[in-house]
Design an enzyme around this catalytic site. Structure first.
Site, PDB file in Angstrom:
ATOM      1  N   GLU A 287       0.824  -1.219   0.000  1.00 38.42           N
ATOM      2  CA  GLU A 287       0.000   0.000   0.000  1.00 38.42           C
ATOM      3  C   GLU A 287       0.850   1.257   0.000  1.00 38.42           C
ATOM      4  OE1 GLU A 287      -2.934   0.188   3.160  1.00 38.42           O
ATOM      5  OE2 GLU A 287      -4.469  -0.667   1.874  1.00 38.42           O
ATOM      6  N   HIS A 308       8.027 -26.803  -1.669  1.00 40.95           N
ATOM      7  CA  HIS A 308       7.377 -27.907  -2.382  1.00 40.95           C
ATOM      8  C   HIS A 308       6.227 -27.412  -3.246  1.00 40.95           C
ATOM      9  CE1 HIS A 308       9.587 -31.032  -0.087  1.00 40.95           C
ATOM     10  NE2 HIS A 308       9.751 -29.981   0.708  1.00 40.95           N
ATOM     11  N   LYS A 422     -14.388  -0.193  -3.842  1.00 41.62           N
ATOM     12  CA  LYS A 422     -15.487   0.181  -2.945  1.00 41.62           C
ATOM     13  C   LYS A 422     -16.565   0.915  -3.728  1.00 41.62           C
ATOM     14  CE  LYS A 422     -12.467   0.899   1.040  1.00 41.62           C
ATOM     15  NZ  LYS A 422     -11.923   1.915   1.943  1.00 41.62           N
TER      16      LYS A 422
HETATM   17  O1  PA5 Z   1      -3.591   0.960   5.957  1.00 43.38           O
HETATM   18  C1  PA5 Z   1      -4.719   1.349   5.733  1.00 43.38           C
HETATM   19  O2  PA5 Z   1      -5.013   2.546   5.768  1.00 43.38           O
HETATM   20  C2  PA5 Z   1      -5.846   0.385   5.411  1.00 43.38           C
HETATM   21  O3  PA5 Z   1      -5.424  -0.905   5.264  1.00 43.38           O
HETATM   22  C3  PA5 Z   1      -6.867   0.428   6.533  1.00 43.38           C
HETATM   23  O4  PA5 Z   1      -6.233   0.055   7.723  1.00 43.38           O
HETATM   24  C4  PA5 Z   1      -8.028  -0.511   6.248  1.00 43.38           C
HETATM   25  O5  PA5 Z   1      -8.610  -0.195   5.022  1.00 43.38           O
HETATM   26  C5  PA5 Z   1      -9.061  -0.414   7.342  1.00 43.38           C
HETATM   27  O6  PA5 Z   1      -9.528   0.886   7.467  1.00 43.38           O
HETATM   28  P1  PA5 Z   1     -10.316   1.347   8.746  1.00 43.38           P
HETATM   29  O7  PA5 Z   1      -9.399   1.243   9.919  1.00 43.38           O
HETATM   30  O8  PA5 Z   1     -10.692   2.762   8.451  1.00 43.38           O
HETATM   31  O9  PA5 Z   1     -11.510   0.447   8.904  1.00 43.38           O
END
Ligand code: PA5
Length: 446
Positions: A287, A308, A422
């Site tokens: 990310e 494996h 989303k």
């Molecule tokens: O690193 C990030 O920002 C994302 O992976 C969020 O942690 C994830 O989408 C969950 O979001 P939230 O904590 O708002 O539910």
């Protein structure tokens, strides 16, 4: 202290080319420190270890005790950065079979809100039917569909099974200070709650209550975990020169490997307890760096299991990969291979040896084979799997990720790309407010 060894990358990139990154890595570390780089409103994690107070840790431990005293099972509801850090630490430190034991020392920790599988949620709620369970509802935004959906089910079940008063005691929220449905629910219901600081993004939040509360509930020392992270905060500080700074060196070598055509980094372990450390690491790097059509693809394998399955590809597939091995020096337990009179399996040559000696030779043999096969190899040596070492490891990866992202030239602290699915999902489900998108997507599907 965990150690970084990049010697076995030098047949692929030169030491000079890696060390030539020193000024860039230094500049990146300074940009983090001074808050002058991209995404500088999300730098709260940088000095988090050294700024956590005893009061905060005491508050977390006291809340953990309430859950431990009142629950056989605690569900951590969260997704991405809101659960992977906790799971990584808990699974690394836990006895692999604790949850199957009759007499348990700690509550069983289960996870929800990280998928939308009806079968998963059905089976979970079935399992919980005769359990005294509690829920830690973790969502920074407080509106994430996966988590909110699971929490809706779990809240109702907890209240129905345990009564409103007990539910209020064993449901804890970790969310934004003011906004989001999770905050509103927590305040309305009177749940104990913790705040996720505005300036700490999900994937950098393991050392906030997001990670620390579940870890404390599972029975581990958050003081030691934080102490380990503090040690690494010092070891990777901006004033530690490049040659001695593991975060800068890791950031440099992976950027140089990427430049040389190694587009995939595989995080390797030889201990299945580390599986979720890899899952956490993949999110952190994926990310943070995967944007603007750039970024190493972070992958992971569990060895020797995956030797494996993926071993063939790694040995002889396209040469676009490098490996980073989490190498653990000492195991916690002792198990020696027994001698067998008949020796039908031919393993008597191992009799008297510890299982870990065999594993270590598998690790060394694999390293040599993969390097021979054209796979550069980075090793991260971890003394043992305890809170202190894992705290070091988490912070090391976080700091290196910030430096590496800046060296790459991206904003490591945003994730604009996660919104695309989303938007489509909400349009397909006719969420109010998505009328135009619904129309457009339906037209596309005709
Ligand atoms: O690193 C990030 O920002 C994302 O992976 C969020 O942690 C994830 O989408 C969950 O979001 P939230 O904590 O708002 O539910």
């Amino acid at each position: 202290m965990i150690k970084l060894d990049i010697e076995k990358t030098f047949g692929f990139v030169s030491k000079e080319s890696v060390y030539a990154y020193a000024p860039k890595a230094q500049a990146a570390a300074e940009a983090l420190e001074k808050g002058t780089g991209l995404g500088n409103d999300f730098l709260g994690w940088l000095h988090l270890p050294s700024s956590i107070t005893k009061e905060v840790l005491d508050d977390i431990n006291a809340t953990a005790k309430v859950l431990r005293d009142n629950c056989e099972v605690v569900i951590v509801a969260g997704i991405g950065g809101s659960y992977l850090g906790a799971r990584a630490v808990i699974e690394t430190l836990s006895n692999s079979f604790e949850w199957l034991k009759e007499k348990k020392e700690n509550p069983v920790i289960l996870y929800a809100g990280n998928n939308i599988s009806e079968d998963y949620l059905f089976e979970l709620t079935e399992y919980l039917k005769d359990k005294k369970f509690g829920v830690i509802n973790i969502s920074k935004s407080g509106t994430t569909t996966e988590t909110a959906l699971a929490f809706r089910l779990l809240k109702k079940q907890c209240e129905d099974q345990r009564g409103k008063e007990m539910a209020r005691k064993v449901i804890v929220a970790i969310t934004d200070a003011k906004k989001g449905a999770a905050r509103v629910t927590a305040d309305n219901e009177g749940y104990k709650s913790f705040v996720i600081p505005d300036n700490v993004g999900g994937r950098f939040s393991v050392l906030t209550p997001v990670g620390l509360l579940p870890i404390a509930v599972a029975g581990f020392s958050i003081e030691k975990l934080v102490a380990g992270a503090v040690q690494m905060e010092k070891a990777c500080a901006v004033d530690v020169p490049f040659e001695q700074n593991p975060a800068m060196i890791y950031a440099a070598v992976r950027n140089e490997l990427y430049k040389s055509g190694k587009k995939i980094e595989i995080l390797v372990n030889f201990c299945p307890k580390l599986h979720y450390v890899s899952e956490w690491w993949k999110q952190l790097y994926g990310e943070s760096e995967g944007k603007d059509n750039l970024g190493i693809f972070p992958a992971s394998v569990d060895f020797t299991t995956d030797l494996h399955s993926m071993g063939q590809w790694i040995q002889e597939g396209e040469r676009s990969i490098f490996e980073t091995v989490l190498s653990v020096d000492h195991v916690d337990h002792s198990l020696v291979v027994p001698s067998d009179e008949q020796n039908l399996d031919g393993l008597n040559f191992l009799a008297g040896k510890h299982v870990d000696q065999v594993n270590k030779m598998a690790e060394l043999g694999t390293q040599l084979a993969h390097v021979d096969g054209g796979v550069p190899n980075i090793r991260i040596c971890i003394e043992r799997l305890d809170e202190e070492n894992i705290g070091q490891l988490l912070y090391f990866f976080e700091k290196a990720c910030g430096v590496s992202g800046y060296v790459l030239g991206v904003n490591p602290f945003n994730q604009p790309g996660v919104e695309a699915y989303k938007k489509n999902m909400f349009a397909l489900l006719n969420k109010p407010g998505y009328e135009a998108e619904s129309k457009a997507i339906q037209a596309r599907l005709k």
